[in-house]
Design a protein around this motif. Structure first.
Motif, PDB file in Angstrom:
ATOM      1  N   GLU A 389      33.642 -30.561  47.798  1.00  0.00           N
ATOM      2  CA  GLU A 389      32.229 -30.444  48.376  1.00  0.00           C
ATOM      3  C   GLU A 389      31.591 -31.870  48.456  1.00  0.00           C
ATOM      4  O   GLU A 389      31.678 -32.608  47.351  1.00  0.00           O
ATOM      5  N   PRO A 390      31.255 -32.268  49.531  1.00  0.00           N
ATOM      6  CA  PRO A 390      31.233 -31.670  50.800  1.00  0.00           C
ATOM      7  C   PRO A 390      32.455 -32.027  51.652  1.00  0.00           C
ATOM      8  O   PRO A 390      33.425 -32.769  51.216  1.00  0.00           O
ATOM      9  N   ASP A 404      36.576 -26.254  51.056  1.00  0.00           N
ATOM     10  CA  ASP A 404      35.181 -26.694  50.544  1.00  0.00           C
ATOM     11  C   ASP A 404      34.437 -25.483  49.927  1.00  0.00           C
ATOM     12  O   ASP A 404      34.740 -24.376  50.045  1.00  0.00           O
ATOM     13  N   GLU A 405      33.408 -26.035  48.840  1.00  0.00           N
ATOM     14  CA  GLU A 405      33.115 -24.850  48.173  1.00  0.00           C
ATOM     15  C   GLU A 405      31.916 -24.181  48.709  1.00  0.00           C
ATOM     16  O   GLU A 405      31.559 -23.168  48.111  1.00  0.00           O
ATOM     17  N   VAL A 406      31.524 -24.368  49.707  1.00  0.00           N
ATOM     18  CA  VAL A 406      30.579 -23.814  50.481  1.00  0.00           C
ATOM     19  C   VAL A 406      31.225 -22.491  51.735  1.00  0.00           C
ATOM     20  O   VAL A 406      30.705 -21.430  51.761  1.00  0.00           O
ATOM     21  N   ASP A 415      35.160 -15.053  50.588  1.00  0.00           N
ATOM     22  CA  ASP A 415      35.421 -13.694  49.907  1.00  0.00           C
ATOM     23  C   ASP A 415      35.467 -13.804  48.352  1.00  0.00           C
ATOM     24  O   ASP A 415      35.070 -13.123  47.836  1.00  0.00           O
ATOM     25  N   GLU A 416      35.990 -14.941  48.110  1.00  0.00           N
ATOM     26  CA  GLU A 416      35.547 -15.322  46.423  1.00  0.00           C
ATOM     27  C   GLU A 416      34.216 -15.283  45.920  1.00  0.00           C
ATOM     28  O   GLU A 416      33.964 -14.844  44.837  1.00  0.00           O
ATOM     29  N   ILE A 417      33.152 -15.709  46.904  1.00  0.00           N
ATOM     30  CA  ILE A 417      31.816 -15.834  46.256  1.00  0.00           C
ATOM     31  C   ILE A 417      31.460 -14.376  46.303  1.00  0.00           C
ATOM     32  O   ILE A 417      30.586 -13.804  45.585  1.00  0.00           O
ATOM     33  N   PHE A 424      33.695 -17.949  41.480  1.00  0.00           N
ATOM     34  CA  PHE A 424      34.525 -18.345  42.542  1.00  0.00           C
ATOM     35  C   PHE A 424      35.246 -19.425  42.624  1.00  0.00           C
ATOM     36  O   PHE A 424      36.309 -19.598  43.038  1.00  0.00           O
ATOM     37  N   TRP A 425      34.671 -20.586  41.862  1.00  0.00           N
ATOM     38  CA  TRP A 425      35.367 -21.938  42.014  1.00  0.00           C
ATOM     39  C   TRP A 425      36.719 -21.602  41.372  1.00  0.00           C
ATOM     40  O   TRP A 425      37.695 -22.220  41.862  1.00  0.00           O
TER      41      TRP A 425
END
Length: 495
Positions: A389-390, A404-406, A415-417, A424-425
């Motif tokens: 990220e970013p 990317d993390e967003v 989906d993980e978030i 999620f990470w």
């Protein structure tokens, strides 16, 4: 003959202003998100797909029209040489937009020329021109709509320009809606061709998103809302507004939560606006449009916790327009007013933006870009994945596939978030097993250290302090005065 030459003075001002602003290209100050759009454009060039990673379709860029324009520039100039021509094009478009605005608001040709130049050297105007974002095109189209669609009542402009504006950014429905409401109240009639343009633009964008991407709104909007969503009480919302509005309504960001400079600027903008609209003039319609839009756009975005400063560039400029008009049209002591504006506002702002552009350009181009270039030479297999990220500089210059993390460029992150926002990470890493991790943190001492130590090794540290040196005395002072960038650690998978 003299009259014809005088009419060309504002056009000469456009060219002069563009030439002055092109000096800022030397700073290499380009916004991170511009490289997301440019990678999407190059993905379209390479794979024939609007996406970010090969054949996967995703609206990773906020703007469809600018993706297409970037695609054309890549096609014409090549991937290695398109950036400078595109930035020059953006600068010309934005400054031409100020020419349209000057025609709507001023009569004297020399006043128009000064107006174009003084707007052009404001910090947000410089950023719109040279940071690589879509706002040069957007400002040009919006001012063109006001000039041809409402100033000259051209039906073609009322139909075509709303379509182009909406395809540039979906949130421009705010601008188009405000223009419609003020026009209805002002002229007491409905412009049906304008309504047609709005319908075609909105329906066309939504249909394109659905048929091509299988979504109604751009993925970037969904991803940011999901990643940054947080519950706020009324008092937290109020505190958030008080702490942040100063740095978004003003044209320079000061350290800390409160910016008293902005309060003074806002008060003066309001006083100038009230002074101008008390004069009975048909240009008041356009003054109402730009001033109401400036306030409503900022209020909406700040209320939605939109902290990216590019959302506020055009409103900042439009809210400052009444100040310029007030000064330029003073019948007594105009030169004194103009001198005060230039000495105490324009020059300090230009100096501030110059220092900011040099420092940030060093942190982005000379530092963050080197991470991407290192990876480009280190990893020859461009089918490998990096999680970071970013998703701007490093993916663009490394050529690696990117998570990317967003979730802007990879929907699986979303989906993980949704499943577990707190984890999620690490869950993404366990599931996707990217070859590279780029992080601000020391992952070997983090809460996930046990897993990271088993599967990854630290291969390189990137530090801002290593990029704060220059042989030029002034640059050295600026780099130290305003260091820009973040420290990174790069990890490679070992199994």
């Amino acid at each position: 003959m003299t009259e014809i030459r005088n009419h060309k003075i504002p056009v000469y001002a456009v060219f002069f202003t563009v030439l002055v602003k092109l000096l800022f290209l030397l700073t290499h100050y380009i916004q991170e998100d511009a490289f997301i759009t440019w990678r999407v454009a190059q993905n379209l060039l390479d794979y024939g797909v609007i996406g970010f990673n090969g054949n996967d379709k995703i609206s990773a860029s906020t703007t469809h029209l600018y993706v297409f324009v970037s695609y054309v520039f890549n096609l014409i100039f090549g991937k290695e040489n398109f950036i400078e021509p595109l930035l020059i094009f953006n600068s010309i478009l934005f400054t031409t937009g100020t020419l349209f605005l000057s025609h709507l608001l001023l009569k004297n040709t020399w006043h128009k020329a000064l107006f174009i130049f003084l707007i052009g050297i404001l910090p947000p105007a410089i950023k719109i021109s040279i940071l690589g974002m879509e706002y040069g095109i957007l400002f040009f189209l919006e001012m063109m709509l006001l000039y041809y669609g409402f100033g000259k009542s051209k039906k073609w402009a009322q139909i075509i320009l709303p379509v182009l504006i909406i395809f540039t950014r979906i949130d421009t429905v705010i601008f188009l809606g405000i223009v419609f409401v003020i026009d209805l109240l002002w002229n007491k009639k409905i412009r049906w061709f304008y309504i047609l343009g709005g319908i075609l633009g909105t329906a066309g964008l939504l249909a394109f998103n659905w048929l091509y991407f299988g979504e109604i709104v751009n993925n970037t909007i969904v991803a940011k809302k999901l990643a940054y969503d947080k519950y706020y009480t009324f008092h937290q919302n109020l505190d958030h507004f008080i702490q942040n509005f100063g740095n978004f309504w003003g044209m320079l960001k000061l350290p800390g939560d409160f910016n008293p400079f902005t309060i003074v600027l806002l008060m003066f903008e309001w006083l100038c606006f009230i002074y101008l609209i008390r004069q009975k003039d048909k240009r008041n319609f356009f003054l109402w449009v730009i001033f109401i839009f400036g306030w409503i756009k900022q209020l909406i975005f700040l209320s939605q916790k939109s902290m990216f400063d590019w959302y506020y560039w055009i409103p900042q400029i439009l809210l400052f327009v009444p100040v310029l008009l007030f000064v330029l049209e003073q019948k007594e002591k105009r030169n004194l007013w103009l001198a005060l504006l230039i000495v105490f506002y324009s020059i300090p702002m230009l100096v501030f933006q110059t220092v900011h552009a040099i420092a940030t350009g060093n942190g982005e181009w000379n530092y963050r870009r080197t991470i991407g270039l290192f990876l480009n030479s280190y990893e020859k297999d461009k089918s490998q994945w990096i999680f970071l990220e970013p998703a701007g500089y490093v993916p663009y210059f490394s050529g690696l596939k990117t998570i990317d993390e967003v979730g802007l460029v990879d929907k699986n992150v979303q989906d993980e978030i949704r499943k577990d926002k707190k984890k999620f990470w690490i869950n993404t890493i366990k599931d996707r097993k990217p070859k590279y991790l780029l992080s601000y943190d020391d992952l070997l001492t983090s809460e996930n250290a046990e897993y990271i130590k088993l599967h990854y090794k630290l291969i390189k540290e990137f530090r801002v302090k290593d990029h704060l040196k220059s042989d030029h005395f002034i640059l050295q002072k600026i780099y130290i005065l305003k260091p820009s960038g973040s420290d990174y650690n790069l990890y490679e998978r070992i199994d």
